[in-house]
Scaffold this motif. Structure first.
Motif, PDB file in Angstrom:
ATOM      1  N   ASP A 267       0.813  -1.213   0.000  1.00  0.00           N
ATOM      2  CA  ASP A 267       0.000   0.000   0.000  1.00  0.00           C
ATOM      3  C   ASP A 267       0.848   1.265   0.000  1.00  0.00           C
ATOM      4  O   ASP A 267       0.467   2.286  -0.595  1.00  0.00           O
ATOM      5  CB  ASP A 267      -0.925   0.011   1.228  1.00  0.00           C
TER       6      ASP A 267
ATOM      7  N   GLN B 133     -12.581 -10.349   0.271  1.00  0.00           N
ATOM      8  CA  GLN B 133     -12.786  -9.120  -0.492  1.00  0.00           C
ATOM      9  C   GLN B 133     -14.136  -9.133  -1.199  1.00  0.00           C
ATOM     10  O   GLN B 133     -14.827  -8.109  -1.267  1.00  0.00           O
ATOM     11  CB  GLN B 133     -11.662  -8.937  -1.504  1.00  0.00           C
TER      12      GLN B 133
ATOM     13  N   ASN C  64      -9.582  -4.545   2.022  1.00  0.00           N
ATOM     14  CA  ASN C  64      -8.394  -4.243   1.224  1.00  0.00           C
ATOM     15  C   ASN C  64      -7.243  -5.136   1.669  1.00  0.00           C
ATOM     16  O   ASN C  64      -7.379  -5.990   2.543  1.00  0.00           O
ATOM     17  CB  ASN C  64      -8.022  -2.760   1.341  1.00  0.00           C
ATOM     18  N   SER C  65      -6.049  -4.941   1.061  1.00  0.00           N
ATOM     19  CA  SER C  65      -4.919  -5.833   1.320  1.00  0.00           C
ATOM     20  C   SER C  65      -4.456  -5.768   2.772  1.00  0.00           C
ATOM     21  O   SER C  65      -4.052  -6.780   3.356  1.00  0.00           O
ATOM     22  CB  SER C  65      -3.757  -5.476   0.383  1.00  0.00           C
TER      23      SER C  65
END
Length: 368
Positions: free
Chosen positions: A47, A203, A209-210
């Protein structure tokens, strides 16, 4: 996985047989610990700095691993220490022929006749104290004679060296070894099939999110830090067969509960409980592998645990490929993967009951 073979071999060589399970349980903590730290770290790096950041971090971390391995001091095998100590005690108890036969020394080599005469004198002196008690006199005479007998020399058995083909033949013809390797394959396959599709699952259902996916891994892998060493310690006490059976029985049903999608919190709890039980099976399985290794002449821990790591890696690759294909080509791919894992692990449970241990559980029950 090749580098993982070395610490397992060193730990098994330097650990007494009765404590192998506990030590292997501690070693196996490294696997979930790495899986615990890597996802959130990788997600945060991705990110913040993009695709290349996790790879650069992994390279730097690997460069620090080599000096740490060079600092490891390898101790001699625990069994050899006991043999050497016994041999040293025997050599110290035997008279030195050079000192005994030295001209300047008043001590001469002990002959059987002199030993008999000295024992007779000691018995005579004891007779004066004991009087006519013949039983006590005979007991003292036997004790004196036994104390003067030289200790039997300790014979060390030379380890037979086998070629690679001979080692492979021994491993492939051992039912217990094959069952342990198959159990390792199915466990690694089951984890890999779900791990590779877990981010897609959470997801799609909860839009994570990651970074949050990494936190899901974090919450689910924490219990394995406790279960692996605990399973190893219990394997030393009750045997690997019983511990592996309990872990499989308690862990398999949770794969079915992972198909439910009504709550993210319930999903994380189910995934954590499943990891707690199935993830800990590596401790009794590696303990059983150590026991089989000790029973095979010419086969070392490097052979068996090297094979163990090869099977673990192949299963990880197979599970990742199968998991991705099933999830991508079926509308209910996640549910299908959970049911596949239930099937292969149930088969593994049956094999554990039939073949793991000196006396497998089902055969023990049949004999009774």
């Amino acid at each position: 996985m090749i580098l993982f073979t070395e610490p397992v071999n060193v730990r098994c060589d330097a650990t007494p047989e009765k404590d192998v399970g506990q030590q292997l349980g501690l070693v196996m903590v490294g696997v979930p610990l790495g899986q615990l730290i890597a996802p959130p770290v990788g997600g945060a790096l991705y990110d913040r700095w993009g695709y290349r950041a996790p790879f650069i971090f992994t390279i730097i971390f690997t460069l620090l691993d080599l000096p740490a391995r060079l600092l490891v001091h390898e101790k001699p095998p625990a069994d050899s220490l006991d043999t050497e100590a016994a041999a040293t005690a025997t050599s110290q108890s035997e008279p030195d022929p050079e000192k005994a036969g030295n001209v300047g020394s008043p001590i001469s080599p002990i002959s059987p006749a002199s030993m008999f005469s000295e024992s007779t004198e000691k018995v005579s002196s004891v007779r004066k104290v004991l009087g006519a008690d013949a039983g006590a006199e005979a007991a003292v005479a036997v004790a004196i004679s036994a104390s003067e007998m030289p200790a039997a020399p300790v014979q060390t058995k030379e380890r037979k060296e086998l070629s690679l083909l001979q080692v492979m033949h021994k491993l492939l013809t051992s039912t217990r070894t094959l069952v342990v390797l198959f159990s390792t394959f199915t466990g690694s396959f089951a984890f890999a099939a779900l791990d590779v599709t877990l981010p897609l699952r959470v997801q799609a259902l909860w839009n994570l999110n990651s970074t949050k996916v990494g936190l899901v891994y974090l919450a689910s892998l924490v219990p394995t830090l406790v279960s692996s060493p605990l399973a190893g310690k219990l394997s030393d006490k009750f045997g690997p067969a019983w511990v592996a059976t309990v872990l499989f029985v308690c862990g398999i049903p949770w794969f079915g509960l992972l198909t439910l999608d009504f709550s993210l919190a319930f999903f994380i709890v189910a995934f954590a409980v499943e990891n707690f039980f199935i993830g800990a099976t590596s401790s009794p399985l590696t303990t059983e592998l150590a026991a089989v290794t000790r029973s095979m002449e010419g086969v070392g821990y490097a052979h068996t645990y090297g094979t163990f790591n090869v099977v673990y890696g192949l299963a990880n690759a197979a599970g990742s490929i199968v998991g991705g294909q099933v999830y991508g080509h079926l509308s209910n791919g996640w549910d299908a993967l959970c049911y596949i894992d239930i099937g292969v692990l149930a088969l593994t449970l049956v094999l554990v009951l039939l073949f793991i241990g000196e006396t497998p559980i089902l055969r023990l029950r049949l004999h009774k």
